[in-house]
Design a protein around this motif. Structure first.
Motif, mmCIF file in Angstrom:
data_model
loop_
_atom_site.group_PDB
_atom_site.id
_atom_site.type_symbol
_atom_site.label_atom_id
_atom_site.label_comp_id
_atom_site.label_asym_id
_atom_site.label_seq_id
_atom_site.Cartn_x
_atom_site.Cartn_y
_atom_site.Cartn_z
ATOM 1 N N PHE A 22 40.728 35.597 4.330
ATOM 2 C CA PHE A 22 40.533 34.420 5.174
ATOM 3 C C PHE A 22 39.417 33.543 4.613
ATOM 4 O O PHE A 22 39.508 32.319 4.625
ATOM 5 C CB PHE A 22 40.204 34.828 6.609
ATOM 6 C CG PHE A 22 39.999 33.649 7.502
ATOM 7 C CD1 PHE A 22 41.074 32.912 7.954
ATOM 8 C CD2 PHE A 22 38.721 33.246 7.870
ATOM 9 C CE1 PHE A 22 40.895 31.803 8.768
ATOM 10 C CE2 PHE A 22 38.530 32.137 8.674
ATOM 11 C CZ PHE A 22 39.620 31.410 9.127
ATOM 12 N N ARG A 23 38.405 34.210 4.129
ATOM 13 C CA ARG A 23 37.302 33.450 3.539
ATOM 14 C C ARG A 23 37.806 32.655 2.330
ATOM 15 O O ARG A 23 37.436 31.497 2.143
ATOM 16 C CB ARG A 23 36.197 34.421 3.116
ATOM 17 C CG ARG A 23 34.931 33.739 2.684
ATOM 18 C CD ARG A 23 33.779 34.743 2.626
ATOM 19 N NE ARG A 23 32.522 34.074 2.360
ATOM 20 C CZ ARG A 23 32.035 33.891 1.133
ATOM 21 N NH1 ARG A 23 32.695 34.332 0.096
ATOM 22 N NH2 ARG A 23 30.893 33.257 0.965
ATOM 23 N N ALA A 24 38.641 33.281 1.556
ATOM 24 C CA ALA A 24 39.191 32.586 0.394
ATOM 25 C C ALA A 24 40.025 31.386 0.838
ATOM 26 O O ALA A 24 39.952 30.306 0.245
ATOM 27 C CB ALA A 24 40.042 33.545 -0.433
ATOM 28 N N VAL A 25 40.780 31.592 1.876
ATOM 29 C CA VAL A 25 41.585 30.488 2.406
ATOM 30 C C VAL A 25 40.677 29.357 2.864
ATOM 31 O O VAL A 25 40.908 28.184 2.567
ATOM 32 C CB VAL A 25 42.466 30.971 3.582
ATOM 33 C CG1 VAL A 25 43.103 29.799 4.306
ATOM 34 C CG2 VAL A 25 43.528 31.932 3.095
ATOM 35 N N THR A 204 34.753 31.716 -7.330
ATOM 36 C CA THR A 204 35.760 32.771 -7.319
ATOM 37 C C THR A 204 36.759 32.563 -6.214
ATOM 38 O O THR A 204 37.939 32.401 -6.459
ATOM 39 C CB THR A 204 35.094 34.142 -7.119
ATOM 40 O OG1 THR A 204 34.150 34.009 -6.064
ATOM 41 C CG2 THR A 204 34.414 34.585 -8.379
ATOM 42 N N SER A 205 36.251 32.553 -5.028
ATOM 43 C CA SER A 205 37.192 32.454 -3.925
ATOM 44 C C SER A 205 37.910 31.126 -3.963
ATOM 45 O O SER A 205 38.999 30.981 -3.460
ATOM 46 C CB SER A 205 36.463 32.617 -2.606
ATOM 47 O OG SER A 205 35.449 31.636 -2.530
ATOM 48 N N ALA A 206 37.286 30.191 -4.577
ATOM 49 C CA ALA A 206 37.909 28.881 -4.606
ATOM 50 C C ALA A 206 38.938 28.776 -5.710
ATOM 51 O O ALA A 206 39.545 27.747 -5.909
ATOM 52 C CB ALA A 206 36.855 27.808 -4.806
ATOM 53 N N ALA B 65 33.778 30.027 11.299
ATOM 54 C CA ALA B 65 35.209 30.238 11.103
ATOM 55 C C ALA B 65 35.512 31.715 10.909
ATOM 56 O O ALA B 65 36.469 32.256 11.472
ATOM 57 C CB ALA B 65 35.695 29.432 9.903
ATOM 58 N N LEU B 66 34.668 32.375 10.142
ATOM 59 C CA LEU B 66 34.886 33.806 9.915
ATOM 60 C C LEU B 66 34.717 34.594 11.210
ATOM 61 O O LEU B 66 35.441 35.545 11.470
ATOM 62 C CB LEU B 66 33.906 34.332 8.857
ATOM 63 C CG LEU B 66 34.272 33.954 7.420
ATOM 64 C CD1 LEU B 66 33.157 34.336 6.466
ATOM 65 C CD2 LEU B 66 35.564 34.642 7.009
ATOM 66 N N LYS B 67 33.763 34.162 11.977
ATOM 67 C CA LYS B 67 33.545 34.842 13.256
ATOM 68 C C LYS B 67 34.782 34.685 14.137
ATOM 69 O O LYS B 67 35.261 35.647 14.741
ATOM 70 C CB LYS B 67 32.315 34.253 13.933
ATOM 71 C CG LYS B 67 31.938 34.915 15.230
ATOM 72 C CD LYS B 67 30.467 34.648 15.553
ATOM 73 C CE LYS B 67 30.101 35.092 16.960
ATOM 74 N NZ LYS B 67 30.392 34.067 17.976
ATOM 75 N N ALA B 68 35.264 33.478 14.192
ATOM 76 C CA ALA B 68 36.465 33.244 15.007
ATOM 77 C C ALA B 68 37.621 34.083 14.495
ATOM 78 O O ALA B 68 38.407 34.624 15.265
ATOM 79 C CB ALA B 68 36.831 31.758 14.977
#
Lengths: 219, 359
Positions: A22-25, A204-206, B65-68
């Motif tokens: 999700f972080r990568a997204v 990276t994630s990007a 956002a990560l928390k959500a």
């Protein structure tokens, strides 16, 4: 379009609960989304609106289905709705139509001439975009800033692809016309490298990101 | 003039520009400057969406956002978990109070020695609260039960495989009895939460049926089921809820006829029916009823728990059901019918009964 494949995979993984994915997204899509929101609500409120959009994206991700392009379109639609709410609430006009003082001020703070020029160019560009009819402006922005294809942009706007194609085409014509009438803008733009160009990113994630545009750092 | 000026900008060229491609080759030399300028303008626009990102730098809204995201995930998991974690709960009865928000609501009628009224009062919130979990409950519950073999554990401990035991057991009592202890034990509690959900899933309707019927099922079939089967046999159309309940019990609409045949002919003979019917039934049932059972337990336990303890509840059961299977009846009911499970009502009934018994 390896980037798109990565984003598609990351979206899927995120739907399965993978937080890293999700972080990568987020990192892949946020810059575009924020840029898009800036065209809608202006710089000052863009972060807030984009944040709200992400909260909703996080909550509703489960229900999304589709590839990278559709995801960008879906995210854009959510952001657009949040932006419209915001505009209604604040009684503000969309920023496509721009707040030049903000942009100018921003340019003044930039360290390098390159950044200043680009910020100014962006400001000018927003100003130009703001002079387009709303439907044309939105079509162009969704295509160029969000990187959507015509069909996805149409889905985002709730219109038919043909209508969006036409609107974008007309928007470009109008832009070309405005550019012809606006030597100053043309001059600023001439300082910019001619083409947007895909560029590999260090992030990276990007890596998921579809980086088809220059960045300020690149200047 | 204007026409001439933008003649170069045809649809195809516009498409290229919108995609960030160079217009060069597509544009006549005299329009080159214009095309270039437009391309640069679009590049500047595109730069809006290309703020630089550094891996080590967190974006302003990133944490939120990560928390959500993790909250949404947690919510989803807890939804699923109620079905999945039956076993773990079993081992930690203490977990019950915490996770049992839904269940407890249903069961809480500990205060509800006035069974019916209390039950009815709660059935609505339950239905609402669980509505979301229904789909997940039905599918998830089944899948979990099937995959994990969760169901067997509560019952099996006592002894025979549900299906086998039942069939063989002309003496339903035996199997039933054995389960009961468990019910009184941590087992029920653990189960309860899930059951609650499942029950709901099955439907508020069931609960309704159940409430009236539940205790009744002397044969072990929930009353509502019997009447539903009669209606079907008579060619009447069932309401959605009843139909779903029945489907859940039978393990699919296609099985309903067979299932009802057992219900109607077997009467108390549920044993027969179940036992013999095999895997098909068992599977679907198992699933369902695992859900159901739990439900039953839950309620039972809930009622009990609301009250003092399972132990007393156990007692209550015994008294009630003695004919059918005494304490065991709960389990059985659940087991055989799955029906019980489905019929929230049944469970509810049981729970109530338990409460009453206590009285």
């Amino acid at each position: 379009m390896g980037d798109d494949a990565e984003l598609t995979a990351a979206v899927l993984a995120a739907q399965n609960g993978d937080e890293t994915a999700f972080r990568a997204v987020y990192r892949a899509v946020h810059p575009r989304l924020l840029g898009y929101v800036r065209t809608l609500v202006g710089d000052l409120d863009a972060e807030d609106v984009a944040s709200e959009a992400w909260l909703q994206i996080a909550r509703d991700l489960e229900r999304f289905g589709g590839d990278a392009d559709r995801f960008r379109g879906w995210a854009a639609r959510i952001a657009r709705n949040r932006a419209l709410d915001h505009i209604r609430m604040r009684g503000r006009r969309p920023a496509i139509g721009g707040d030049e003082t903000e942009l100018t001020g921003r340019a003044a703070e930039c360290d390098t001439a390159g950044e200043a020029i680009e910020a100014l160019a962006t400001g000018r560009t927003l100003d130009l975009i703001a002079r387009l009819p709303q439907d044309q402006a939105e079509a162009v922005v969704l295509r160029v800033v969000m990187g959507l294809d015509a069909k996805t942009a149409a889905d985002t706007l709730g219109k038919r692809p043909g209508a969006v194609r036409t609107a974008a085409h007309r928007g470009l014509k109008k832009l070309a016309e405005l550019l012809g009438d606006d030597p100053e803008t043309a001059g600023v733009l001439d300082a910019l490298p001619p083409q947007r160009r895909p560029r590999s990113r260090a992030v990276t994630s990007a890596s998921v990101t579809q980086a088809s545009a220059r960045t300020q750092k690149d200047m | 003039m204007a026409d001439k000026q933008d003649r170069w900008l045809d649809r195809e060229t516009a498409e290229r520009l919108l995609r960030g491609e160079s217009p060069e080759n597509a544009v006549a030399p005299e329009a080159h400057d214009q095309a270039e300028r437009l391309a640069r303008t679009l590049a500047a626009l595109s730069a809006l969406g290309a703020e630089p990102l550094r891996a080590d730098e967190e974006l302003p809204g990133e944490a939120a956002a990560l928390k959500a995201f993790s909250e949404a995930r947690a919510a989803r998991e807890s939804r699923t978990e109620s079905h999945t974690s039956q076993q773990s709960r079993t081992s930690h009865p203490s977990a019950y109070p915490g996770d049992a928000g839904l269940v407890r609501i249903g069961g809480r009628p500990g205060a509800d020695r006035n069974g019916e009224r209390a039950h009815r009062r709660w059935s609505r919130p339950l239905r609402l609260g669980l509505a979301a979990a229904v789909a997940a409950g039905m599918l998830g519950g089944v899948a979990v039960a099937a995959g994990t073999g969760v169901l067997p554990s509560p019952f099996d401990g006592a002894g025979p495989e549900p299906g086998a035991s039942v069939s063989g057991a002309a003496s339903p009592d035996r199997p039933l009895v054995s389960p009961s202890p468990e019910a009184s034990g941590g087992g029920p509690d653990a189960v309860a939460p899930d059951g609650g959900t499942d029950r709901d899933t099955t439907g508020g309707t069931k609960s309704t049926d159940g409430s009236s019927t539940a205790p009744g099922a002397r044969g072990g079939w929930p009353k509502g089921v019997t009447s539903s089967c009669r209606d079907i046999e008579a060619g009447r159309t069932l309401g959605t809820q009843r139909r779903r309940t029945l489907e859940g019990l039978a393990g699919g609409w296609s099985q309903v006829t067979t299932y009802c045949a057992h219900v109607l002919e077997g009467g108390s003979g549920r044993n027969t029916g179940d036992g013999q019917d095999d895997s098909d039934y068992r599977n679907s049932w198992g699933d369902d009823y695992s859900g159901t059972d739990r439900g039953g337990h839950d309620e039972g336990s809930a009622g009990l728990s609301a009250g003092p303890d399972a132990g007393s509840a156990g007692t209550g059961y015994d008294q009630d059901d003695d004919h059918s299977g005494g304490t065991g009846s709960d389990d059985d009911g659940g087991a055989r019918n799955g029906g019980t499970g489905t019929g929230g009502g049944d469970n509810g009934g049981t729970g109530r009964t338990g409460g009453t018994g206590r009285h």
